[in-house]
Design a protein around this motif. Structure first.
Motif, PDB file in Angstrom:
ATOM      1  N   LYS A 188       0.870  -8.473   6.849  1.00  0.00           N
ATOM      2  CA  LYS A 188       0.918  -7.307   7.714  1.00  0.00           C
ATOM      3  C   LYS A 188       1.714  -6.196   7.044  1.00  0.00           C
ATOM      4  CE  LYS A 188       2.315  -5.773  12.324  1.00  0.00           C
ATOM      5  NZ  LYS A 188       2.945  -6.176  13.603  1.00  0.00           N
ATOM      6  N   VAL A 189       1.190  -4.993   7.141  1.00  0.00           N
ATOM      7  CA  VAL A 189       1.891  -3.852   6.564  1.00  0.00           C
ATOM      8  C   VAL A 189       3.071  -3.498   7.456  1.00  0.00           C
ATOM      9  CG1 VAL A 189       1.702  -1.451   5.862  1.00  0.00           C
ATOM     10  CG2 VAL A 189      -0.256  -2.969   5.595  1.00  0.00           C
ATOM     11  N   THR A 190       4.249  -3.400   6.864  1.00  0.00           N
ATOM     12  CA  THR A 190       5.437  -3.074   7.641  1.00  0.00           C
ATOM     13  C   THR A 190       5.551  -1.567   7.833  1.00  0.00           C
ATOM     14  OG1 THR A 190       6.879  -2.839   5.710  1.00  0.00           O
ATOM     15  CG2 THR A 190       6.585  -5.064   6.604  1.00  0.00           C
ATOM     16  N   ASP A 191       6.348  -1.182   8.810  1.00  0.00           N
ATOM     17  CA  ASP A 191       6.577   0.249   9.043  1.00  0.00           C
ATOM     18  C   ASP A 191       7.231   0.895   7.821  1.00  0.00           C
ATOM     19  OD1 ASP A 191       5.483   0.094  11.561  1.00  0.00           O
ATOM     20  OD2 ASP A 191       7.423  -0.138  12.582  1.00  0.00           O
ATOM     21  N   LEU A 224       5.583  -3.639  -9.315  1.00  0.00           N
ATOM     22  CA  LEU A 224       6.935  -3.089  -9.228  1.00  0.00           C
ATOM     23  C   LEU A 224       7.318  -2.573  -7.850  1.00  0.00           C
ATOM     24  CD1 LEU A 224       7.111  -1.108 -12.612  1.00  0.00           C
ATOM     25  CD2 LEU A 224       7.733  -3.489 -12.128  1.00  0.00           C
ATOM     26  N   ASP A 225       6.354  -2.417  -6.951  1.00  0.00           N
ATOM     27  CA  ASP A 225       6.643  -1.858  -5.630  1.00  0.00           C
ATOM     28  C   ASP A 225       5.770  -2.550  -4.588  1.00  0.00           C
ATOM     29  OD1 ASP A 225       8.247   0.854  -6.366  1.00  0.00           O
ATOM     30  OD2 ASP A 225       6.599   0.566  -7.788  1.00  0.00           O
ATOM     31  N   PRO A 226       6.200  -2.558  -3.307  1.00  0.00           N
ATOM     32  CA  PRO A 226       5.399  -3.188  -2.255  1.00  0.00           C
ATOM     33  C   PRO A 226       4.300  -2.294  -1.705  1.00  0.00           C
ATOM     34  CG  PRO A 226       7.488  -2.463  -1.344  1.00  0.00           C
ATOM     35  CD  PRO A 226       7.552  -2.200  -2.822  1.00  0.00           C
ATOM     36  N   PRO A 254       2.056  -7.056  -5.098  1.00  0.00           N
ATOM     37  CA  PRO A 254       2.473  -8.411  -5.481  1.00  0.00           C
ATOM     38  C   PRO A 254       2.052  -9.486  -4.485  1.00  0.00           C
ATOM     39  CG  PRO A 254       4.254  -6.863  -5.902  1.00  0.00           C
ATOM     40  CD  PRO A 254       3.186  -6.101  -5.172  1.00  0.00           C
ATOM     41  N   ASP A 255       2.034  -9.147  -3.179  1.00  0.00           N
ATOM     42  CA  ASP A 255       1.620 -10.144  -2.193  1.00  0.00           C
ATOM     43  C   ASP A 255       0.120 -10.114  -1.956  1.00  0.00           C
ATOM     44  OD1 ASP A 255       1.306  -7.770  -0.887  1.00  0.00           O
ATOM     45  OD2 ASP A 255       2.484  -8.310   0.887  1.00  0.00           O
ATOM     46  N   GLU A 256      -0.618  -9.420  -2.834  1.00  0.00           N
ATOM     47  CA  GLU A 256      -2.061  -9.244  -2.760  1.00  0.00           C
ATOM     48  C   GLU A 256      -2.494  -8.361  -1.598  1.00  0.00           C
ATOM     49  OE1 GLU A 256      -4.464 -12.659  -3.434  1.00  0.00           O
ATOM     50  OE2 GLU A 256      -3.267 -13.335  -5.138  1.00  0.00           O
ATOM     51  N   ASP A 257      -1.570  -7.651  -1.024  1.00  0.00           N
ATOM     52  CA  ASP A 257      -1.919  -6.576  -0.114  1.00  0.00           C
ATOM     53  C   ASP A 257      -2.708  -5.535  -0.910  1.00  0.00           C
ATOM     54  OD1 ASP A 257      -2.054  -4.794   1.948  1.00  0.00           O
ATOM     55  OD2 ASP A 257       0.052  -4.225   1.895  1.00  0.00           O
ATOM     56  N   VAL A 258      -3.677  -4.903  -0.284  1.00  0.00           N
ATOM     57  CA  VAL A 258      -4.541  -3.956  -0.972  1.00  0.00           C
ATOM     58  C   VAL A 258      -4.493  -2.605  -0.278  1.00  0.00           C
ATOM     59  CG1 VAL A 258      -6.892  -3.425  -1.715  1.00  0.00           C
ATOM     60  CG2 VAL A 258      -6.106  -5.794  -1.710  1.00  0.00           C
ATOM     61  N   TRP A 259      -4.261  -1.571  -1.054  1.00  0.00           N
ATOM     62  CA  TRP A 259      -4.335  -0.203  -0.551  1.00  0.00           C
ATOM     63  C   TRP A 259      -5.461   0.500  -1.294  1.00  0.00           C
ATOM     64  CZ3 TRP A 259      -0.924   1.638   3.211  1.00  0.00           C
ATOM     65  CH2 TRP A 259       0.166   0.806   3.490  1.00  0.00           C
ATOM     66  N   LEU A 260      -6.400   1.054  -0.555  1.00  0.00           N
ATOM     67  CA  LEU A 260      -7.521   1.770  -1.152  1.00  0.00           C
ATOM     68  C   LEU A 260      -7.230   3.265  -1.092  1.00  0.00           C
ATOM     69  CD1 LEU A 260     -10.345   1.601  -2.403  1.00  0.00           C
ATOM     70  CD2 LEU A 260     -11.288   1.804  -0.095  1.00  0.00           C
ATOM     71  N   THR A 268      -6.585   4.080   2.806  1.00  0.00           N
ATOM     72  CA  THR A 268      -6.997   3.106   3.804  1.00  0.00           C
ATOM     73  C   THR A 268      -6.393   1.769   3.447  1.00  0.00           C
ATOM     74  OG1 THR A 268      -9.119   4.212   4.087  1.00  0.00           O
ATOM     75  CG2 THR A 268      -8.947   1.980   4.941  1.00  0.00           C
ATOM     76  N   ASN A 269      -5.772   1.138   4.411  1.00  0.00           N
ATOM     77  CA  ASN A 269      -5.346  -0.235   4.199  1.00  0.00           C
ATOM     78  C   ASN A 269      -6.373  -1.124   4.897  1.00  0.00           C
ATOM     79  OD1 ASN A 269      -3.889  -2.849   4.970  1.00  0.00           O
ATOM     80  ND2 ASN A 269      -2.582  -1.934   3.408  1.00  0.00           N
TER      81      ASN A 269
END
Length: 279
Positions: free
Chosen positions: A28-31, A232-234, A256-262, A269-270
């Motif tokens: 989950k994307v944090t605030d 290097l960054d979340p 790093p946690d395989e979260d993806v930001w397009l 868009t997340n």
């Protein structure tokens, strides 16, 4: 898509051009990540505006003067105006204070007004302009001290952003593109310069060199996005957005946690939430 630790292309931080949609991430994307990403997007867009103003004003400069006729020409500085325009000043310096040689008011990539500073006009630089120029000098000195390097053979590029309130000047020294359609993602650095003109902190944005190759060859016709891992960054950084505004395809940044930001040209868009933000 579930986590696959064997995806070496992620860990190696290499970029691939894919036609498939970005995979849905898990965490989950944090605030805090949202806020940091929004700030990075705004800064990346600001960097792009300042860089475009300097680039296109250089064309106007060369149409008016021969730099060889101005041996004191030492650099340029970009200042915000009260509206959407930017003031680009090309200055000289020998033994005394910096002095303006040419000034252009830019709106986007268009010269609104300006030219050679008349001999009877005030050629002094504003306190802000001098602080920005000092910040670039301080960043360049630390760059040399740390024995840092660029990822391309061209002359390094710089974007110096004015401070917010009492904050530092943000000085970016970056690898410049040397081949049409190929833009460096590595070899970019940020230096935060405090009120005393000292480097308070600095950082790289990638630990290796990487180039985004968007040349319109047969392969490019099938590309819809570049997948790039970032360790290097979340969340994406301002450099990701700056590069995105300079290339013609979307960039999928894998964290790093395989979260993806397009990253699209009109915002980000997340895929986890479908959340979209505009710059």
């Amino acid at each position: 898509m579930g986590k696959r630790k064997t995806r070496a292309w992620m860990v190696a931080a290499t970029a691939f051009a894919l036609t498939a949609a970005a995979p849905a991430a898990l965490a989950k994307v944090t605030d805090a990540e949202k806020a940091a990403n929004a700030e990075a997007m705004a800064t990346g867009q600001m960097m792009y505006r300042y860089d475009q103003a300097a680039w296109h004003s250089t064309d106007a400069l060369l149409a008016q003067i021969n730099p060889a006729d101005y041996p004191d020409l030492a650099g340029w500085v970009v200042e915000p105006q009260g509206d959407d325009s930017l003031l680009v000043t090309y200055f000289g310096r020998r033994d005394g204070p910096r002095y303006a040689i040419v000034r252009f008011v830019m709106r986007g990539s268009t010269v609104v007004e300006g030219g050679l500073v008349p001999k009877d006009a005030d050629a002094s630089l504003s306190p802000l302009a001098n602080r920005l120029a000092d910040a670039r000098d301080a960043a360049a000195a630390r760059f040399a001290q740390e024995k840092l390097g660029f990822c391309t053979k061209g002359t390094g590029n710089s974007v110096i952003l004015p401070p917010e309130d009492d904050g530092p000047v943000r000085a970016y020294l970056m690898s410049s593109p040397v081949t049409a359609g190929v833009f460096p993602l590595g070899g970019h650095y940020r230096f935060d310069i405090d009120k005393d003109g000292k480097v308070a902190s600095w950082r790289p944005f990638l630990n290796s060199c990487m180039l985004i190759d968007s040349r319109p060859d047969g392969e490019m016709e099938k590309k819809t996005a570049f997948y790039v891992s970032h360790l290097l960054d979340p969340q994406p950084t301002e450099i990701h957005y700056f590069v995105r505004y300079n290339v013609p395809v979307d960039m999928a940044i894998i964290m790093p946690d395989e979260d993806v930001w397009l990253l699209g040209i009109d915002g980000f868009t997340n895929p986890k939430t479908g959340e979209i933000a505009l710059p």
